[in-house]
Design an enzyme around this catalytic site. Structure first.
Site, PDB file in Angstrom:
ATOM      1  N   SER A  14       1.012   8.143   4.479  1.00  0.00           N
ATOM      2  CA  SER A  14       0.467   7.743   3.183  1.00  0.00           C
ATOM      3  C   SER A  14      -0.349   8.845   2.510  1.00  0.00           C
ATOM      4  O   SER A  14      -1.044   9.623   3.178  1.00  0.00           O
ATOM      5  CB  SER A  14      -0.443   6.528   3.403  1.00  0.00           C
ATOM      6  OG  SER A  14      -1.261   6.310   2.293  1.00  0.00           O
ATOM      7  N   GLU A  42      -2.987   8.335   1.128  1.00  0.00           N
ATOM      8  CA  GLU A  42      -4.400   8.068   1.451  1.00  0.00           C
ATOM      9  C   GLU A  42      -4.924   9.064   2.493  1.00  0.00           C
ATOM     10  O   GLU A  42      -6.121   9.302   2.579  1.00  0.00           O
ATOM     11  CB  GLU A  42      -4.556   6.644   1.996  1.00  0.00           C
ATOM     12  CG  GLU A  42      -4.625   5.567   0.945  1.00  0.00           C
ATOM     13  CD  GLU A  42      -5.850   5.665   0.045  1.00  0.00           C
ATOM     14  OE1 GLU A  42      -6.967   5.514   0.559  1.00  0.00           O
ATOM     15  OE2 GLU A  42      -5.694   5.892  -1.153  1.00  0.00           O
ATOM     16  N   TYR A  72      -8.220   2.801   7.303  1.00  0.00           N
ATOM     17  CA  TYR A  72      -6.752   2.789   7.134  1.00  0.00           C
ATOM     18  C   TYR A  72      -6.224   4.220   7.130  1.00  0.00           C
ATOM     19  O   TYR A  72      -5.264   4.545   7.846  1.00  0.00           O
ATOM     20  CB  TYR A  72      -6.391   2.097   5.812  1.00  0.00           C
ATOM     21  CG  TYR A  72      -4.955   2.313   5.389  1.00  0.00           C
ATOM     22  CD1 TYR A  72      -3.912   1.592   5.966  1.00  0.00           C
ATOM     23  CD2 TYR A  72      -4.630   3.265   4.406  1.00  0.00           C
ATOM     24  CE1 TYR A  72      -2.587   1.804   5.588  1.00  0.00           C
ATOM     25  CE2 TYR A  72      -3.315   3.484   4.021  1.00  0.00           C
ATOM     26  CZ  TYR A  72      -2.298   2.752   4.613  1.00  0.00           C
ATOM     27  OH  TYR A  72      -0.987   2.972   4.243  1.00  0.00           O
TER      28      TYR A  72
HETATM   29  P1  NAP Z   1       3.058  -4.407   3.089  1.00  0.00           P
HETATM   30  O1  NAP Z   1       3.736  -5.056   1.936  1.00  0.00           O
HETATM   31  O2  NAP Z   1       1.627  -4.681   3.352  1.00  0.00           O
HETATM   32  O3  NAP Z   1       3.914  -4.778   4.392  1.00  0.00           O
HETATM   33  C1  NAP Z   1       3.411  -4.532   5.682  1.00  0.00           C
HETATM   34  C2  NAP Z   1       4.390  -5.083   6.697  1.00  0.00           C
HETATM   35  O4  NAP Z   1       3.854  -4.878   8.014  1.00  0.00           O
HETATM   36  C3  NAP Z   1       4.649  -6.589   6.568  1.00  0.00           C
HETATM   37  O5  NAP Z   1       5.995  -6.852   6.889  1.00  0.00           O
HETATM   38  C4  NAP Z   1       3.737  -7.166   7.652  1.00  0.00           C
HETATM   39  O6  NAP Z   1       4.141  -8.424   8.134  1.00  0.00           O
HETATM   40  C5  NAP Z   1       3.917  -6.108   8.731  1.00  0.00           C
HETATM   41  N1  NAP Z   1       2.857  -6.157   9.745  1.00  0.00           N
HETATM   42  C6  NAP Z   1       1.521  -6.162   9.546  1.00  0.00           C
HETATM   43  N2  NAP Z   1       0.874  -6.248  10.741  1.00  0.00           N
HETATM   44  C7  NAP Z   1       1.834  -6.305  11.698  1.00  0.00           C
HETATM   45  C8  NAP Z   1       1.803  -6.443  13.113  1.00  0.00           C
HETATM   46  N3  NAP Z   1       0.653  -6.526  13.786  1.00  0.00           N
HETATM   47  N4  NAP Z   1       2.980  -6.472  13.777  1.00  0.00           N
HETATM   48  C9  NAP Z   1       4.161  -6.426  13.114  1.00  0.00           C
HETATM   49  N5  NAP Z   1       4.249  -6.299  11.761  1.00  0.00           N
HETATM   50  C10 NAP Z   1       3.095  -6.254  11.070  1.00  0.00           C
HETATM   51  O7  NAP Z   1       3.211  -2.807   2.992  1.00  0.00           O
HETATM   52  P2  NAP Z   1       4.215  -1.930   2.090  1.00  0.00           P
HETATM   53  O8  NAP Z   1       3.574  -1.692   0.777  1.00  0.00           O
HETATM   54  O9  NAP Z   1       5.559  -2.494   2.178  1.00  0.00           O
HETATM   55  O10 NAP Z   1       4.149  -0.540   2.874  1.00  0.00           O
HETATM   56  C11 NAP Z   1       5.043  -0.251   3.940  1.00  0.00           C
HETATM   57  C12 NAP Z   1       4.432   0.837   4.805  1.00  0.00           C
HETATM   58  O11 NAP Z   1       4.217   2.013   4.026  1.00  0.00           O
HETATM   59  C13 NAP Z   1       3.079   0.498   5.419  1.00  0.00           C
HETATM   60  O12 NAP Z   1       3.008   1.136   6.668  1.00  0.00           O
HETATM   61  C14 NAP Z   1       2.085   1.121   4.456  1.00  0.00           C
HETATM   62  O13 NAP Z   1       0.886   1.392   5.127  1.00  0.00           O
HETATM   63  C15 NAP Z   1       2.841   2.367   4.047  1.00  0.00           C
HETATM   64  N6  NAP Z   1       2.576   2.914   2.728  1.00  0.00           N
HETATM   65  C16 NAP Z   1       2.623   2.114   1.632  1.00  0.00           C
HETATM   66  C17 NAP Z   1       2.443   2.672   0.380  1.00  0.00           C
HETATM   67  C18 NAP Z   1       2.537   1.835  -0.876  1.00  0.00           C
HETATM   68  O14 NAP Z   1       2.099   2.303  -1.933  1.00  0.00           O
HETATM   69  N7  NAP Z   1       3.132   0.652  -0.824  1.00  0.00           N
HETATM   70  C19 NAP Z   1       2.222   4.062   0.252  1.00  0.00           C
HETATM   71  C20 NAP Z   1       2.203   4.836   1.404  1.00  0.00           C
HETATM   72  C21 NAP Z   1       2.392   4.260   2.639  1.00  0.00           C
HETATM   73  P3  NAP Z   1       3.700  -9.786   7.367  1.00  0.00           P
HETATM   74  O15 NAP Z   1       4.663  -9.930   6.211  1.00  0.00           O
HETATM   75  O16 NAP Z   1       3.862 -10.815   8.411  1.00  0.00           O
HETATM   76  O17 NAP Z   1       2.293  -9.597   6.902  1.00  0.00           O
HETATM   77  O1  F7E Z   2      -6.093   0.370  -4.922  1.00  0.00           O
HETATM   78  C1  F7E Z   2      -8.954   0.521  -7.180  1.00  0.00           C
HETATM   79  C2  F7E Z   2      -9.163   0.874  -5.727  1.00  0.00           C
HETATM   80  O2  F7E Z   2      -5.577  -1.388  -3.221  1.00  0.00           O
HETATM   81  C3  F7E Z   2      -5.814   1.363  -5.878  1.00  0.00           C
HETATM   82  C4  F7E Z   2      -1.730   0.894  -0.225  1.00  0.00           C
HETATM   83  O3  F7E Z   2      -0.368   0.586  -0.405  1.00  0.00           O
HETATM   84  O4  F7E Z   2      -1.543   2.838  -1.619  1.00  0.00           O
HETATM   85  C5  F7E Z   2      -2.249   1.629  -1.457  1.00  0.00           C
HETATM   86  O5  F7E Z   2      -3.631   1.873  -1.268  1.00  0.00           O
HETATM   87  C6  F7E Z   2      -7.102   1.773  -6.575  1.00  0.00           C
HETATM   88  C7  F7E Z   2      -8.250   2.088  -5.607  1.00  0.00           C
HETATM   89  O6  F7E Z   2      -4.157   0.701  -3.393  1.00  0.00           O
HETATM   90  C8  F7E Z   2      -9.553  -3.048  -7.511  1.00  0.00           C
HETATM   91  O7  F7E Z   2     -10.539   1.136  -5.465  1.00  0.00           O
HETATM   92  C9  F7E Z   2     -10.146  -1.227  -8.540  1.00  0.00           C
HETATM   93  O8  F7E Z   2      -8.908   3.243  -6.055  1.00  0.00           O
HETATM   94  O9  F7E Z   2      -3.978  -0.984  -5.139  1.00  0.00           O
HETATM   95  P1  F7E Z   2      -4.936  -0.443  -4.164  1.00  0.00           P
HETATM   96  P2  F7E Z   2      -4.662   1.925  -2.484  1.00  0.00           P
HETATM   97  O10 F7E Z   2      -5.999   1.686  -1.935  1.00  0.00           O
HETATM   98  O11 F7E Z   2      -4.461   3.175  -3.294  1.00  0.00           O
HETATM   99  C10 F7E Z   2      -1.655   3.754  -0.523  1.00  0.00           C
HETATM  100  C11 F7E Z   2      -0.815   4.979  -0.838  1.00  0.00           C
HETATM  101  C12 F7E Z   2      -1.349   3.136   0.789  1.00  0.00           C
HETATM  102  O12 F7E Z   2      -0.859   3.802   1.706  1.00  0.00           O
HETATM  103  C13 F7E Z   2      -1.881   1.761   1.025  1.00  0.00           C
HETATM  104  O13 F7E Z   2      -1.172   1.133   2.087  1.00  0.00           O
HETATM  105  O14 F7E Z   2      -7.547   0.676  -7.364  1.00  0.00           O
HETATM  106  N1  F7E Z   2      -9.322  -0.856  -7.531  1.00  0.00           N
HETATM  107  N2  F7E Z   2     -10.306  -2.557  -8.543  1.00  0.00           N
HETATM  108  C14 F7E Z   2      -8.940  -1.968  -6.867  1.00  0.00           C
HETATM  109  N3  F7E Z   2      -8.107  -2.130  -5.826  1.00  0.00           N
HETATM  110  C15 F7E Z   2      -7.889  -3.396  -5.385  1.00  0.00           C
HETATM  111  N4  F7E Z   2      -7.040  -3.598  -4.353  1.00  0.00           N
HETATM  112  N5  F7E Z   2      -8.483  -4.483  -5.979  1.00  0.00           N
HETATM  113  C16 F7E Z   2      -9.328  -4.370  -7.041  1.00  0.00           C
HETATM  114  O15 F7E Z   2      -9.849  -5.351  -7.547  1.00  0.00           O
END
Ligand code: NAP
Ligand code: F7E
Length: 357
Positions: A131, A133, A154
């Site tokens: 990520s 992050e 995280y």
């Molecule tokens: P998500 O919607 O939160 O999905 C997470 C998945 O992991 C869900 O299927 C969840 O199952 C499963 N999971 C959570 N805890 C688990 C456990 N203990 N054992 C088995 N499965 C478990 O995340 P996403 O946005 O699709 O992201 C996919 C991956 O990319 C994650 O690793 C995330 O950290 C990473 N990532 C995401 C982003 C982004 O912007 N979306 C960017 C960079 C990296 P349930 O459905 O049962 O909760």
């Molecule tokens: O926050 C700000 C918050 O929770 C984005 C995950 O998929 O992307 C995701 O992480 C920004 C942050 O995503 C609220 O402080 C303001 O600056 O949508 P977010 P994230 O933290 O960037 C990365 C790449 C991953 O890997 C992660 O798995 O928005 N923000 N107000 C807020 N965020 C949330 N959630 N809620 C608020 O009310």
């Protein structure tokens, strides 16, 4: 021979899109799901196949990233050609509340799966969902050589998993790749990530179910892209002759405030009349600006995102309007068909509505 993929996190946003494209490419898809007392498969229900169907290509297994034995058994039995490790506790704010659990699932979970691949003796390519992050306080633009300076439990867990993936590649010669993905969103995004929280609230406000939307830091900037395009990049990484690490993003950043303004004005609402800040949504440490430099992915994978920031906002608002039984404005839907992205994306709807505002 039919290729087999094993996917953790298949019920999540990315897992659901990845399963779709793998099935469309002719793969057999084997996914890990958590046992829950309520169904947690709503994002993949449209892909579900009767277990009695002899020709089915989607197989689901109960398991958990904290259960090494089950992971090893499954990998041994399925013997996939490709493993996509997407499962994680993926919410940054929640990771401050549950740092130990996040380390266990998001960090050690990757080690358990890598070790399961090694112990089961299969020759599978491995994708680790790293990520942006992880870059934390490193100034933008960020690329594959940018120092990792995590700012949350995280991010620290993802840094650990990233280096374990590199270590299994170097120590044991396993074909492991890290995709360092910047934020990617869609109508299937979880409702407590900021983009979806905003678009869902707008539909609720238009429907008269909610008046105010409470947010945290509006000044943070993110490089937001459209999720279905990002899962294509995951697949491309595992089709390369050599495993490697790639940054994936749009190269453009926008603030949370800009997302709010763009989304509210799309439906003709004034954000200032509806958006308030609430300290509970601020994080103890914040990542201020993330902007991807995707030169390597463009040159080596030929990967290029098409959906712009404005289009992403419109796709998500339209989908949330439809989920509330409202007529969408329509530009989001039009973008998808113009770009040939036939994701008839319906917004993920939590029937209880029991999520934050
Ligand atoms: P998500 O919607 O939160 O999905 C997470 C998945 O992991 C869900 O299927 C969840 O199952 C499963 N999971 C959570 N805890 C688990 C456990 N203990 N054992 C088995 N499965 C478990 O995340 P996403 O946005 O699709 O992201 C996919 C991956 O990319 C994650 O690793 C995330 O950290 C990473 N990532 C995401 C982003 C982004 O912007 N979306 C960017 C960079 C990296 P349930 O459905 O049962 O909760
Ligand atoms: O926050 C700000 C918050 O929770 C984005 C995950 O998929 O992307 C995701 O992480 C920004 C942050 O995503 C609220 O402080 C303001 O600056 O949508 P977010 P994230 O933290 O960037 C990365 C790449 C991953 O890997 C992660 O798995 O928005 N923000 N107000 C807020 N965020 C949330 N959630 N809620 C608020 O009310």
């Amino acid at each position: 021979m039919t290729r087999k993929a094993f996917v953790t996190g298949i019920t999540g946003q990315d897992g659901s899109y990845l399963a779709e494209i793998l099935l469309s490419k002719g793969y057999e898809v084997h996914g890990l799901i958590r046992r829950a007392s309520t169904f947690n498969t709503c994002r993949i229900d449209h892909l579900y196949e009767d277990p009695h169907d002899p020709d089915r290509r989607l197989f689901l297994y109960h398991g958990d990233l904290t259960d090494s034995l089950q992971l090893t058994n499954l990998l041994y039995d399925v013997a996939p050609d490709e493993v996509y490790h997407l499962g994680a506790q993926s919410h940054v704010k929640v990771s401050f509340e549950m740092p130990e659990y996040t380390g266990n699932v998001t960090g050690l979970g990757a080690t358990r799966l890598l070790e399961a691949v090694k112990r089961s003796g299969i020759k599978a390519s491995f994708y680790q969902a790293s990520s942006s992050e992880m870059f934390g306080s490193s100034p933008p633009p960020q690329d594959e050589d940018t120092p990792l300076r995590p700012r949350s439990p995280y991010a620290a867990a993802k840094v650990y998993a990233f280096w374990m993936a590199v270590n299994y590649r170097e120590a044991y010669g396993l074909p492991v790749s890290n995709g360092i993905l910047f934020n990617h969103e869609s109508p299937r995004r979880g409702e407590t990530f900021v983009t979806r929280k905003i678009t869902r609230a707008i539909a609720h406000i238009v429907a008269g179910k909610q008046k105010y939307l409470y947010l945290g830091n509006l000044d943070a900037k993110r490089d937001w892209g459209y999720a279905p395009e990002y899962v294509e990049a995951m697949w491309l990484m595992l089709q390369q002759a050599q495993p490697d690490d790639y940054v994936i993003g749009t190269g453009e950043a926008h603030s949370v405030r800009e997302f709010v303004d763009e989304a509210f004005s799309y439906v003709g609402l004034d954000a200032r009349e509806h958006v308030k800040t609430d300290s509970r949504y601020f994080r103890p440490t914040e990542v201020q600006v993330l902007i991807a430099n995707t030169k390597k992915a463009r040159q080596r994978l030929g990967w290029e995102p098409k959906v712009t920031f404005g289009q992403l906002v419109r796709i998500m608002v339209d989908a949330d309007m439809e989920s509330q039984g409202l007529k969408p404005i329509g530009e989001g839907r039009a973008t998808l068909s113009r770009l040939g992205l036939n994701h008839a994306d319906r917004a993920l709807v939590n029937p209880t509505g029991g999520v934050e505002r």
